[in-house]
Enzyme design. Structure first.
Site: not given
Ligand code: DAT
Ligand code: MG
Length: 148
Positions: A91, A49, A9, A57, A112, A85, A115, A102, A126
């Site tokens: 998250t 998203y 990100k 948010f 964070n 993950r 993604h 993270r 995606e």
């Protein structure tokens, strides 16, 4: 062999953590099969998203992901979604285990760093948002023949 979409990100780019983040995925054994450095448009961000539309948010999310360039990549490997993950961590950075990306490097849920798709089904959706099939490279790693 499963695939997943990973984004570094805008905070990861601004903090110059591209190498650090990619190396964690590589060291685990995931294979890079596509990569693209880009500035996401609002259209692409809204598509990416879409599952979060309506949440409190959401606007912040779209605005942050379009605030600067991102690095998009497709990683492939056994149970790629779950493995990435785990490497990313929870998250919320305060809940992310130390040792995860993270857990080691993020302070805020909205920033964070990374993604990663959350299911094989969402991964394929995606991936298609970011890459043409012809941009995904099919090749073998020497480790690909290991039994596991
Ligand atoms: P993840 O990125 O771990 O898959 P998610 O899909 O639930 O998490 O949410 C997408 C992103 O939205 C997440 O990385 C950060 C942001 N986010 C999630 N919950 C949030 C919240 N309660 N407040 C602010 N940002 C949030
Ligand atoms: Mg998610």
């Amino acid at each position: 062999m499963e695939r997943t979409l990973i984004l570094i990100k805008p905070d990861g780019i601004q903090r110059q953590m591209v190498g650090e983040i990619i190396s964690r995925f590589e060291q685990k054994g995931l294979k890079i099969v596509a990569m693209k450095f880009l500035q996401m448009s609002s259209e692409l961000a809204e598509k990416h998203y879409a599952i979060h539309k309506g949440k409190g948010f959401y606007d912040e999310l779209v605005s942050f992901i379009t605030s600067g360039p991102v690095l998009a990549m497709v990683l492939a490997g056994r149970m790629a979604v779950k493995q990435t993950r785990n490497l990313m961590g929870a998250t919320r950075p305060e809940e992310a285990t130390p040792g995860s990306i993270r857990g080691d490097h993020a302070m805020f849920t909205g920033q964070n760093l990374v993604h990663g798709s959350d299911s094989d089904e969402n991964a394929e959706i995606e991936i298609a948002n970011f890459f043409e099939p012809s941009e995904i490279v099919n090749y073998d790693l020497a480790t690909g023949s290991w039994i596991g």
